[in-house]
Design a protein around this motif. Structure first.
Motif, PDB file in Angstrom:
ATOM      1  N   ILE A 176      97.766 -18.864  62.325  1.00 19.82           N
ATOM      2  CA  ILE A 176      98.894 -17.982  62.616  1.00 19.82           C
ATOM      3  C   ILE A 176     100.102 -18.460  61.827  1.00 19.82           C
ATOM      4  O   ILE A 176     100.465 -19.638  61.888  1.00 19.82           O
ATOM      5  CB  ILE A 176      99.243 -17.972  64.117  1.00 19.82           C
ATOM      6  N   SER A 177     100.730 -17.543  61.092  1.00 16.39           N
ATOM      7  CA  SER A 177     101.966 -17.840  60.379  1.00 16.39           C
ATOM      8  C   SER A 177     103.026 -16.824  60.772  1.00 16.39           C
ATOM      9  O   SER A 177     102.727 -15.633  60.942  1.00 16.39           O
ATOM     10  CB  SER A 177     101.767 -17.793  58.860  1.00 16.39           C
ATOM     11  N   VAL A 178     104.256 -17.303  60.922  1.00 11.02           N
ATOM     12  CA  VAL A 178     105.391 -16.429  61.220  1.00 11.02           C
ATOM     13  C   VAL A 178     106.490 -16.706  60.214  1.00 11.02           C
ATOM     14  O   VAL A 178     106.896 -17.861  60.039  1.00 11.02           O
ATOM     15  CB  VAL A 178     105.904 -16.646  62.660  1.00 11.02           C
ATOM     16  N   ASP A 179     106.949 -15.664  59.553  1.00 13.88           N
ATOM     17  CA  ASP A 179     107.998 -15.766  58.545  1.00 13.88           C
ATOM     18  C   ASP A 179     107.630 -16.784  57.467  1.00 13.88           C
ATOM     19  O   ASP A 179     108.461 -17.572  57.006  1.00 13.88           O
ATOM     20  CB  ASP A 179     109.321 -16.145  59.208  1.00 13.88           C
ATOM     21  N   GLY A 180     106.349 -16.792  57.113  1.00 14.06           N
ATOM     22  CA  GLY A 180     105.866 -17.649  56.041  1.00 14.06           C
ATOM     23  C   GLY A 180     105.585 -19.083  56.426  1.00 14.06           C
ATOM     24  O   GLY A 180     105.212 -19.895  55.567  1.00 14.06           O
ATOM     25  N   LYS A 181     105.727 -19.422  57.709  1.00 16.85           N
ATOM     26  CA  LYS A 181     105.521 -20.800  58.158  1.00 16.85           C
ATOM     27  C   LYS A 181     104.336 -20.867  59.119  1.00 16.85           C
ATOM     28  O   LYS A 181     104.286 -20.123  60.107  1.00 16.85           O
ATOM     29  CB  LYS A 181     106.775 -21.330  58.854  1.00 16.85           C
ATOM     30  N   ALA A 182     103.371 -21.754  58.820  1.00 13.54           N
ATOM     31  CA  ALA A 182     102.227 -21.944  59.710  1.00 13.54           C
ATOM     32  C   ALA A 182     102.711 -22.562  61.024  1.00 13.54           C
ATOM     33  O   ALA A 182     103.538 -23.482  61.022  1.00 13.54           O
ATOM     34  CB  ALA A 182     101.189 -22.846  59.048  1.00 13.54           C
ATOM     35  N   LEU A 183     102.205 -22.058  62.137  1.00 10.14           N
ATOM     36  CA  LEU A 183     102.657 -22.530  63.445  1.00 10.14           C
ATOM     37  C   LEU A 183     101.951 -23.819  63.832  1.00 10.14           C
ATOM     38  O   LEU A 183     100.770 -24.011  63.559  1.00 10.14           O
ATOM     39  CB  LEU A 183     102.397 -21.465  64.514  1.00 10.14           C
ATOM     40  N   THR A 184     102.705 -24.688  64.480  1.00  6.76           N
ATOM     41  CA  THR A 184     102.164 -25.946  64.990  1.00  6.76           C
ATOM     42  C   THR A 184     101.975 -25.832  66.495  1.00  6.76           C
ATOM     43  O   THR A 184     102.551 -24.966  67.155  1.00  6.76           O
ATOM     44  CB  THR A 184     103.115 -27.114  64.698  1.00  6.76           C
ATOM     45  N   SER A 185     101.154 -26.712  67.048  1.00  4.04           N
ATOM     46  CA  SER A 185     100.954 -26.757  68.497  1.00  4.04           C
ATOM     47  C   SER A 185     101.286 -28.155  69.008  1.00  4.04           C
ATOM     48  O   SER A 185     100.690 -29.134  68.541  1.00  4.04           O
ATOM     49  CB  SER A 185      99.501 -26.407  68.846  1.00  4.04           C
ATOM     50  N   PRO A 186     102.247 -28.288  69.933  1.00  2.34           N
ATOM     51  CA  PRO A 186     103.057 -27.220  70.530  1.00  2.34           C
ATOM     52  C   PRO A 186     104.075 -26.657  69.545  1.00  2.34           C
ATOM     53  O   PRO A 186     104.351 -27.259  68.509  1.00  2.34           O
ATOM     54  CB  PRO A 186     103.754 -27.939  71.693  1.00  2.34           C
ATOM     55  N   ARG A 187     104.621 -25.484  69.898  1.00  2.00           N
ATOM     56  CA  ARG A 187     105.604 -24.854  69.030  1.00  2.00           C
ATOM     57  C   ARG A 187     106.891 -25.683  68.974  1.00  2.00           C
ATOM     58  O   ARG A 187     107.317 -26.256  69.964  1.00  2.00           O
ATOM     59  CB  ARG A 187     105.931 -23.443  69.548  1.00  2.00           C
ATOM     60  N   ARG A 188     107.487 -25.717  67.787  1.00  2.00           N
ATOM     61  CA  ARG A 188     108.776 -26.388  67.630  1.00  2.00           C
ATOM     62  C   ARG A 188     109.887 -25.516  68.218  1.00  2.00           C
ATOM     63  O   ARG A 188     109.742 -24.306  68.348  1.00  2.00           O
ATOM     64  CB  ARG A 188     109.072 -26.652  66.149  1.00  2.00           C
ATOM     65  N   ARG A 189     111.008 -26.152  68.543  1.00  2.00           N
ATOM     66  CA  ARG A 189     112.125 -25.413  69.142  1.00  2.00           C
ATOM     67  C   ARG A 189     112.597 -24.289  68.239  1.00  2.00           C
ATOM     68  O   ARG A 189     112.968 -23.203  68.709  1.00  2.00           O
ATOM     69  CB  ARG A 189     113.272 -26.380  69.453  1.00  2.00           C
ATOM     70  N   GLU A 190     112.583 -24.513  66.922  1.00  2.00           N
ATOM     71  CA  GLU A 190     113.054 -23.498  65.988  1.00  2.00           C
ATOM     72  C   GLU A 190     112.237 -22.215  66.070  1.00  2.00           C
ATOM     73  O   GLU A 190     112.730 -21.128  65.758  1.00  2.00           O
ATOM     74  CB  GLU A 190     113.006 -24.038  64.550  1.00  2.00           C
ATOM     75  N   PHE A 191     110.968 -22.349  66.489  1.00  2.00           N
ATOM     76  CA  PHE A 191     110.108 -21.166  66.598  1.00  2.00           C
ATOM     77  C   PHE A 191     110.714 -20.129  67.532  1.00  2.00           C
ATOM     78  O   PHE A 191     110.660 -18.922  67.264  1.00  2.00           O
ATOM     79  CB  PHE A 191     108.725 -21.599  67.104  1.00  2.00           C
ATOM     80  N   TYR A 192     111.319 -20.605  68.634  1.00  2.00           N
ATOM     81  CA  TYR A 192     111.824 -19.678  69.649  1.00  2.00           C
ATOM     82  C   TYR A 192     113.141 -19.029  69.254  1.00  2.00           C
ATOM     83  O   TYR A 192     113.620 -18.141  69.956  1.00  2.00           O
ATOM     84  CB  TYR A 192     111.935 -20.405  70.992  1.00  2.00           C
ATOM     85  N   LYS A 193     113.722 -19.475  68.134  1.00  2.00           N
ATOM     86  CA  LYS A 193     114.859 -18.757  67.573  1.00  2.00           C
ATOM     87  C   LYS A 193     114.394 -17.625  66.661  1.00  2.00           C
ATOM     88  O   LYS A 193     115.190 -16.782  66.260  1.00  2.00           O
ATOM     89  CB  LYS A 193     115.766 -19.715  66.801  1.00  2.00           C
ATOM     90  N   THR A 194     113.121 -17.648  66.335  1.00  2.00           N
ATOM     91  CA  THR A 194     112.540 -16.602  65.488  1.00  2.00           C
ATOM     92  C   THR A 194     111.739 -15.593  66.300  1.00  2.00           C
ATOM     93  O   THR A 194     111.769 -14.392  66.018  1.00  2.00           O
ATOM     94  CB  THR A 194     111.621 -17.226  64.415  1.00  2.00           C
TER      95      THR A 194
END
Length: 250
Positions: free
Chosen positions: A63-81
């Motif tokens: 899974i990638s969002v805005d060109g960035k592959a997602l890590t588990s657990p999600r980083r805090r910056e993810f929830y700003k996107t």
């Protein structure tokens, strides 16, 4: 692409209790697009949203969002996107927290400034005035609660909203208001939507393209125009359209 999902699989349980909720699902959502996931209950569509948010375990795929592959657990910056609006506004808001507290919490967690104006702005965006700021959820109607849930999702100014049956718990007249609100917000804020619904009329109203799912797998990818005209490829999708039209006396 704003969202890229390739061969996503989600498995719950082990041994005899093992259930494959999502199997090898791929989808690609452009920036600013509204993309739908449809299918009967248990088809895996909500699990896809939860996997994007990190609320469901992924056993395979990328899974990638805005060109960035997602890590588990999600980083805090993810929830700003990426933010999510859940199905039931009666359950998604804390009953002992005021609207002000509910909207202030994500700002405080992320160290955001100018909270006063951010809260008032979010309420204005969803059609609620400052008079609602210090009310509790039990003092709001179902539609007003869902507006607060949408405001909470928007308060961090994300690029993507994941919408899990956002109108199914509401009365028919209120559903139309919330759908029109979501349509307006997408245009004004240039948001990208991934919308889950079993209601084909909702998908046809809000979405450009959609994925049809059954038993955790993709049946077909089509467009809202094909949904409205009946020009779909598979018998399963035609059956969904037929079911949505209801029963005739004949």
């Amino acid at each position: 692409m704003m969202i890229d999902i390739d061969d996503l699989s989600v498995v719950f349980g082990i041994g005899r209790l093992r259930v494959t909720a999502v199997k090898n699902v791929s989808l690609h959502v452009r920036e600013g697009q509204s993309f739908g996931l449809v299918g009967e209950s248990g088809s895996g569509k909500s699990t896809v949203l939860r996997a994007i948010c990190g609320l469901a375990p992924t056993s395979g795929g990328r899974i990638s969002v805005d060109g960035k592959a997602l890590t588990s657990p999600r980083r805090r910056e993810f929830y700003k996107t990426v933010q999510m609006v859940f199905q039931d506004p009666y359950a998604s808001l804390h009953p002992r927290h005021t609207v002000d507290y509910i909207l202030n919490e994500p700002l405080a967690i992320n160290g955001e400034r100018d909270r006063e104006n951010r809260i008032l702005g979010a309420l204005k965006d969803v059609g609620l005035g400052p008079a609602y700021r210090f009310r509790y959820p039990h003092q709001l109607s179902g539609g007003q609660r869902q507006r607060v849930a949408i405001a909470r999702a928007l308060i961090l100014r994300p690029k993507v909203l994941l919408l899990d049956e956002p109108t199914s718990a509401l009365d028919a007249s209120v559903q139309a208001e919330i759908l029109n609100l979501l349509d307006r917000l997408r245009a004004e804020l240039r948001l990208t939507y991934v919308l889950v619904s079993h209601d084909l009329a909702v998908i046809a109203h809000l979405c450009d393209d959609l994925l049809v799912m059954q038993n955790g797998e993709v049946v077909e990818q089509t467009t809202a125009e094909a949904l409205r005209s009946g020009g779909v490829a598979t018998a399963y999708t035609r059956a969904l359209i037929g079911a949505a039209e209801g029963f005739s006396r004949r």
